[in-house]
Design a protein around this motif. Structure first.
Motif, mmCIF file in Angstrom:
data_model
loop_
_atom_site.group_PDB
_atom_site.id
_atom_site.type_symbol
_atom_site.label_atom_id
_atom_site.label_comp_id
_atom_site.label_asym_id
_atom_site.label_seq_id
_atom_site.Cartn_x
_atom_site.Cartn_y
_atom_site.Cartn_z
ATOM 1 N N VAL A 63 0.830 -1.209 0.000
ATOM 2 C CA VAL A 63 0.000 0.000 0.000
ATOM 3 C C VAL A 63 0.860 1.252 0.000
ATOM 4 O O VAL A 63 0.626 2.198 -0.773
ATOM 5 C CB VAL A 63 -0.958 -0.009 1.211
ATOM 6 N N THR A 67 1.045 3.606 -3.375
ATOM 7 C CA THR A 67 0.466 4.934 -3.195
ATOM 8 C C THR A 67 1.506 6.017 -3.437
ATOM 9 O O THR A 67 1.234 7.027 -4.102
ATOM 10 C CB THR A 67 -0.114 5.083 -1.777
ATOM 11 N N SER A 68 2.700 5.813 -2.911
ATOM 12 C CA SER A 68 3.758 6.809 -3.070
ATOM 13 C C SER A 68 4.145 6.988 -4.539
ATOM 14 O O SER A 68 4.266 8.112 -5.032
ATOM 15 C CB SER A 68 4.983 6.393 -2.248
ATOM 16 N N ALA A 70 2.366 6.174 -7.290
ATOM 17 C CA ALA A 70 1.244 6.723 -8.054
ATOM 18 C C ALA A 70 1.069 8.217 -7.787
ATOM 19 O O ALA A 70 0.839 9.004 -8.718
ATOM 20 C CB ALA A 70 -0.036 5.965 -7.709
ATOM 21 N N ALA A 71 1.182 8.619 -6.526
ATOM 22 C CA ALA A 71 1.009 10.032 -6.177
ATOM 23 C C ALA A 71 2.129 10.889 -6.758
ATOM 24 O O ALA A 71 1.879 11.984 -7.274
ATOM 25 C CB ALA A 71 0.945 10.192 -4.660
ATOM 26 N N GLY A 103 8.537 6.113 -0.516
ATOM 27 C CA GLY A 103 7.816 5.028 0.135
ATOM 28 C C GLY A 103 8.706 4.185 1.022
ATOM 29 O O GLY A 103 8.283 3.732 2.096
ATOM 30 N N LEU A 112 -2.986 6.742 4.031
ATOM 31 C CA LEU A 112 -2.840 7.117 2.630
ATOM 32 C C LEU A 112 -2.705 8.623 2.434
ATOM 33 O O LEU A 112 -1.903 9.084 1.624
ATOM 34 C CB LEU A 112 -4.046 6.605 1.830
ATOM 35 N N TRP A 113 -3.491 9.398 3.163
ATOM 36 C CA TRP A 113 -3.483 10.851 2.933
ATOM 37 C C TRP A 113 -2.142 11.467 3.333
ATOM 38 O O TRP A 113 -1.697 12.440 2.710
ATOM 39 C CB TRP A 113 -4.639 11.523 3.679
ATOM 40 N N ILE A 115 0.762 9.825 3.072
ATOM 41 C CA ILE A 115 1.663 9.421 1.982
ATOM 42 C C ILE A 115 1.516 10.357 0.791
ATOM 43 O O ILE A 115 2.508 10.799 0.192
ATOM 44 C CB ILE A 115 1.368 7.975 1.550
ATOM 45 N N MET A 116 0.271 10.694 0.442
ATOM 46 C CA MET A 116 0.040 11.583 -0.702
ATOM 47 C C MET A 116 0.550 12.993 -0.431
ATOM 48 O O MET A 116 1.073 13.656 -1.333
ATOM 49 C CB MET A 116 -1.442 11.587 -1.061
#
Length: 349
Positions: A63, A67-68, A70-71, A103, A112-113, A115-116
């Motif tokens: 995750v 996420t890292s 993709a963001a 990441g 998640l928020w 990380i973004m």
């Protein structure tokens, strides 16, 4: 070029018919290398550490890393297209590398928020604000990580233990080896260090009861395999990683001999983010010195600052801050060790 063939150059060089040679910003490397080739070479070198993190963290690692990446790719595309109004540069692989490194510098249970937000700081503040790849004075992934560390200290210092493959936000946490070392120094009790895992456990990352730290600092052996690959492919040279690791080993060895409350040098070198930082973060082309002598100065200084912060600073880890501090000194180091111009005659006293 002497052989008449076209060679790609990192930091593109264009030769115009008017006889002018226009050279862009560093890094420059003559030969068949390219930004894309070297960036994806770094991705390959990261694979052993990524696979180990998936084994130990499972869902949490997947995750955080996905996420890292993709963001970071989204923010680079959006900023390049809608703010800088240039053609997107996602194909060079730099956003992927930044996302992976960010990441790997985060806990495996980070929301998640957050990380973004880290990705936005890394790409927007650390990279695109200065003009994009080749212009940034600081390592973008470390910019994102350090901003998150000072903004969300509780979430950024909550370390999951091994074996919770299906857990993410509810993973059980524990103290890391660096936290144990810090406790020994604060209490003045060397027996606290008996709780540290053995050198073999640190090398392989088998700490069943301790927090494993960030996603990318679990297994020193996996990171060393990445180092060997990058040296083999000549993506980096030995000067920066070996000077950092050697400096930390010697300095910590002297401290341990003077007072056993300080951890032994093997534990210091193989714990925390030292290996990850020395191999993958400090060797960033843009933010590190250009000459071998400059890289040695840079590496020794990072090693010294890391040991000082680890042992006498507020944070258990000092690698990220040490690299960013020396990123700021890179232009000064380049000026100090600047080679003489071709044909230059030394001035007489």
């Amino acid at each position: 070029m002497p052989d008449g063939r076209h060679h790609s150059i990192i930091g593109k060089i264009e030769h115009h018919t008017m006889g002018k040679l226009i050279v862009s910003l560093s890094p420059h490397a003559h030969g068949t290398d390219s930004v894309e080739k070297n960036m994806f070479g770094v991705v390959i070198a990261l694979m052993p550490a990524i696979l180990v993190s998936l084994v130990y963290f499972g869902l949490g690692s997947a995750v955080v890393l996905l996420t890292s990446v993709a963001a970071c790719m989204f923010f680079e595309w959006a900023i390049t297209k809608y703010i800088l109004r240039r053609e997107p540069t996602l194909t060079d692989g730099s956003a992927i590398v930044t996302g992976l490194l960010l990441g790997m510098n985060l806990p495996g249970n980070l929301p998640l928020w957050i990380i973004m937000l880290g990705a936005l700081f890394a790409i927007g503040v650390g990279k695109m604000t200065f003009g994009g790849l080749g212009c940034n004075p600081f390592n973008p992934a470390l910019v994102g990580r350090c901003i998150l560390l000072v903004s969300f200290p509780a979430q950024m210092t909550s370390w999951p233990v091994a074996g919770q493959w299906s857990s993410y936000l509810d993973a059980q946490t524990g103290a890391t080896p660096l936290a144990i070392m810090k406790e020994a120094i604060k209490t003045g009790d060397a027996s606290v260090l008996d709780r540290l895992p053995s050198a073999t456990q640190m090398l392989l990352g088998t700490n069943p009861t301790l927090g494993l730290g960030t996603v990318g600092e679990i297994c020193a052996l996996a990171l060393l395999l990445g180092l060997a690959y990058m040296l083999w492919k000549r993506i980096i040279t030995w000067h920066i990683p070996l000077s950092i690791i050697g400096t930390v080993f010697v300095f910590c060895g002297l401290l341990h001999l003077a007072n056993p409350v300080y951890a032994d040098p093997f534990s210091e070198v193989m714990s925390g983010g030292l290996m990850l930082g020395a191999i993958f973060m400090a060797t960033d082309y843009v933010t590190s010195p250009m000459t071998a002598r400059g890289q040695l100065i840079y590496g020794v200084a990072i090693g010294l600052i890391t040991v000082v912060i680890r042992n006498w600073g507020s944070y258990p880890e000092g690698m990220s801050f040490a690299i960013l501090i020396m990123n700021a000194f890179t232009p000064l180091i380049n000026t100090y060790v600047k080679p003489k111009r071709f044909g230059e005659v030394p001035a007489k006293n």
